[in-house]
Design an enzyme around this catalytic site. Structure first.
Site, short mmCIF file in Angstrom:
data_model
loop_
_atom_site.label_atom_id
_atom_site.label_comp_id
_atom_site.label_asym_id
_atom_site.label_seq_id
_atom_site.Cartn_x
_atom_site.Cartn_y
_atom_site.Cartn_z
N SER A 1 42.91 45.04 48.77
CA SER A 1 41.86 45.95 48.52
C SER A 1 41.20 45.47 47.02
O SER A 1 41.33 46.16 46.13
CB SER A 1 42.62 47.31 48.15
N GLY A 2 40.95 44.18 46.99
CA GLY A 2 40.13 43.60 45.77
C GLY A 2 38.63 43.79 46.35
O GLY A 2 38.37 44.61 47.15
N ALA B 1 38.59 39.91 36.56
CA ALA B 1 37.75 38.79 36.21
C ALA B 1 36.73 39.20 35.14
O ALA B 1 36.37 40.25 34.98
CB ALA B 1 36.64 39.04 37.67
N GLN B 2 36.64 38.35 34.37
CA GLN B 2 35.84 38.17 32.97
C GLN B 2 34.51 37.82 33.14
O GLN B 2 33.69 38.15 32.23
CB GLN B 2 36.77 37.50 31.78
N GLY B 3 34.46 37.01 34.19
CA GLY B 3 33.11 36.38 34.25
C GLY B 3 32.30 37.65 34.83
O GLY B 3 32.69 38.67 35.01
N GLY B 4 30.95 37.37 34.82
CA GLY B 4 30.13 38.52 35.67
C GLY B 4 29.61 38.39 36.87
O GLY B 4 30.43 37.76 37.87
N GLU C 1 26.70 30.71 31.80
CA GLU C 1 27.87 29.88 32.01
C GLU C 1 27.73 28.87 32.40
O GLU C 1 26.67 28.27 32.86
CB GLU C 1 28.80 30.79 33.01
N HIS D 1 40.23 26.26 35.90
CA HIS D 1 39.42 26.81 34.79
C HIS D 1 39.71 26.02 33.53
O HIS D 1 40.95 25.78 33.44
CB HIS D 1 39.53 28.36 34.71
N ARG E 1 32.32 23.37 35.72
CA ARG E 1 33.78 23.87 35.45
C ARG E 1 34.87 22.64 35.69
O ARG E 1 35.89 22.49 34.95
CB ARG E 1 34.10 24.89 36.22
N HIS F 1 42.40 28.46 39.06
CA HIS F 1 41.58 29.37 38.95
C HIS F 1 41.04 30.07 40.56
O HIS F 1 41.05 31.34 40.64
CB HIS F 1 40.63 29.23 38.19
N ARG G 1 33.25 26.06 42.97
CA ARG G 1 32.52 27.12 42.75
C ARG G 1 31.69 27.03 41.56
O ARG G 1 32.27 26.97 40.34
CB ARG G 1 33.28 28.46 43.07
N SER H 1 31.84 34.50 42.28
CA SER H 1 32.84 34.88 43.23
C SER H 1 32.57 36.46 43.35
O SER H 1 33.02 36.86 44.54
CB SER H 1 34.12 34.43 42.89
C1 SIN Z 1 35.02 33.11 33.22
O1 SIN Z 1 34.68 34.03 32.85
O2 SIN Z 1 35.08 32.08 32.66
C2 SIN Z 1 35.45 33.02 34.64
C3 SIN Z 1 34.14 33.37 35.64
C4 SIN Z 1 34.46 32.87 36.88
O3 SIN Z 1 35.50 32.58 37.44
O4 SIN Z 1 33.36 32.78 37.71
#
Ligand code: SIN
Length: 484
Positions: free
Chosen positions: A11-12, A43-46, A110, A224, A270, A328, A363, A368
């Protein structure tokens, strides 16, 4: 024959998107026993989408392919980037409030992106904001029955080669289904250092393999560059967006880590940055992220990273943050087509557990959550329409097997980190396989780790996140360049 029930395991973000889009078909959504937040919520990325002035889907596609070392499935990349603006609009329609600047989405930058094209919600709390909106929608949806926290599946029911249901590990309850969807996330928790929660342990991938599903690209694991270097296990992430806002990586001697390594410097793809961080820790004893620049708006844009730093006694406005590479994201997984179909009839997979080739060998940042929404909804819409196929023949169970626990699990994580971490050698991988052989009769995680390591050993040259450092500790140039 009337369409019967769909069971979604996980359930993500991907699981919720499948479940919502599958209406009016009845969906049983199984969440795994709670062991902290899901990877999606952390998740901190967008979410990457070409919505900025002067940006376009072509450029987003190109950056995705370059980051993926061109191993990507190009038509699926196209489908992903074309659907990105619509995915953002749909998320807004269900209540996700993306951050704005003067009435327009605020766009961050990013690693690997040639333009600012990442939308965030609540700064670096995008995953949590998106999950909150999806969860609200799922709870209100009449066609979804959601079992949170008791949905650990340890076997797939099969009939005549077709998946026809699942077995819950708790009390061995059998649940029948016309279609089973695995949306169980990745495998980071099989490594000694990871940004993933403990539940991202490959449980769904192991189930699919037990049922005979074809795997794909298992060797491609993304590391990461900036997990907080505060021990082992599940480590807090320090978002890449901080580098987009001006933070810089330094080695243990205070030298700029990415200078002269790649034209995009700290915002190189990355895999390249992660290897430099790995190398700096080996050669200079440390790598740090210097995010002391006065203009970084910690409270508004990086509340999650700020809270994680504070929880570890670090004030990132006054001192550099110690960082390490950490497992990651798994680009590989259960092989699927773009509708999530695996090689086993009745079994679908979507999100990180699946591999439809969209991410290639590495990726691109913030693709994601996007993948979960785009391919999750696609699969759900397909399931809403599709007529079920009946199954006949003898009933069997494809069982994952008993788990490794305690000290043995710690040994497995250390083995996989050492053998299949950011820099790999034939010698290290062979030694890793020997160590795993001792564990593999004892738990499913070891069998899965063996499959990953064997795939890595078979790939004799570097590609994307799979880096062979067989000629010794790689030089600064070697870790920074691509062998593809
Ligand atoms: C991040 O915020 O550095 C991770 C974002 C991601 O995994 O795409």
């Amino acid at each position: 024959m009337a369409a019967g029930r769909v069971v979604v395991v996980g359930s993500g973000i991907a699981g919720l998107c499948v479940a919502l889009a599958a209406a009016p078909r009845a969906v049983l959504l199984l969440g795994r026993a709670h062991r902290g937040a899901s990877a999606s919520a952390l998740a901190q990325g967008g979410i990457a989408a070409a919505v900025g002035a002067g940006d376009c889907a072509d450029a987003h596609a190109r950056d995705t392919l370059v980051a993926g070392a061109f191993r990507n499935d190009a038509p699926r990349v196209r489908a992903l980037v074309d659907a990105a603006p619509g995915a953002i609009a749909w998320l807004q329609s269900i209540g996700v409030a993306f951050d704005q600047d003067h009435g327009r989405p605020r766009l961050g930058r990013e690693g690997g992106h040639g333009a600012a094209r990442i939308v965030h919600a609540g700064g670096d709390a995008t995953g949590a904001a998106v999950m909150a909106a999806l969860s609200r929608a799922a709870r209100c949806a009449a066609h979804i029955e959601w079992h949170e926290g008791d949905g650990d599946v340890d076997a797939l029911l099969m009939r005549g080669g077709r998946v026809t249901g699942v077995r819950l590990s708790r009390e061995g309850v059998l649940l029948k289904a016309d279609t089973v969807v695995l949306a169980t996330g990745g495998i980071g928790a099989l490594f000694a250092r990871t940004s993933n929660p403990d539940g991202s342990d490959g449980a769904g991938l192991a189930l699919a393999l037990a049922a005979g599903a074809q795997p794909r690209d298992l060797e491609f694991m993304q590391f990461h560059p900036t997990a907080m270097d505060v021990g082992t296990g599940s480590l807090p992430l320090v978002t890449e967006a901080l580098r987009g806002a001006g933070a810089r990586l330094l080695d243990g001697n205070g030298n700029a880590l990415m200078q002269g390594v790649h034209p995009q410097g700290d915002l190189a793809p990355r895999d390249i940055v992660a290897r430099r961080v790995w190398q700096a820790r080996h050669e200079t004893g440390a790598a740090v992220l210097d995010a002391r620049a006065g203009w970084i708006d910690w409270e508004r844009r990086f509340p999650t990273a700020l809270a994680a730093c504070r929880a570890h006694g670090i004030d990132p406005r006054r001192e550099p943050i110690p960082v390490t590479a950490a497992a990651h994201f798994h680009m590989g997984g259960v092989a699927t087509d773009d509708l999530g179909r695996t090689s086993v009839p009745g079994l679908h997979a979507v999100g990180e557990v699946a591999c439809n080739g969209v991410h290639g060998a590495n990726r691109l940042a913030s693709n994601s959550l996007l993948e979960g929404v785009v391919f999750g909804r696609r699969l759900g819409m397909r399931l809403a329409q599709v007529a079920p196929t009946g199954a006949s023949g003898p009933r069997t169970l494809a069982e994952r097997g008993p788990p490794l626990e305690g000290e043995e699990l710690v040994r497995l994580r250390t083995t996989l980190w050492n053998a299949a971490g950011p820099v790999r050698t034939a010698e290290g991988m062979t030694a890793g396989l020997e160590q795993l052989a001792v564990l593999s009769g004892r738990g499913w995680q070891a069998k899965l780790a063996e499959a990953i390591l064997a795939a890595a050993l078979r790939r004799g040259t570097s590609l994307g996140a799979h880096w062979r450092g067989d000629s010794g500790v790689p030089s600064r140039q070697a870790v920074g360049s691509r062998a593809d």
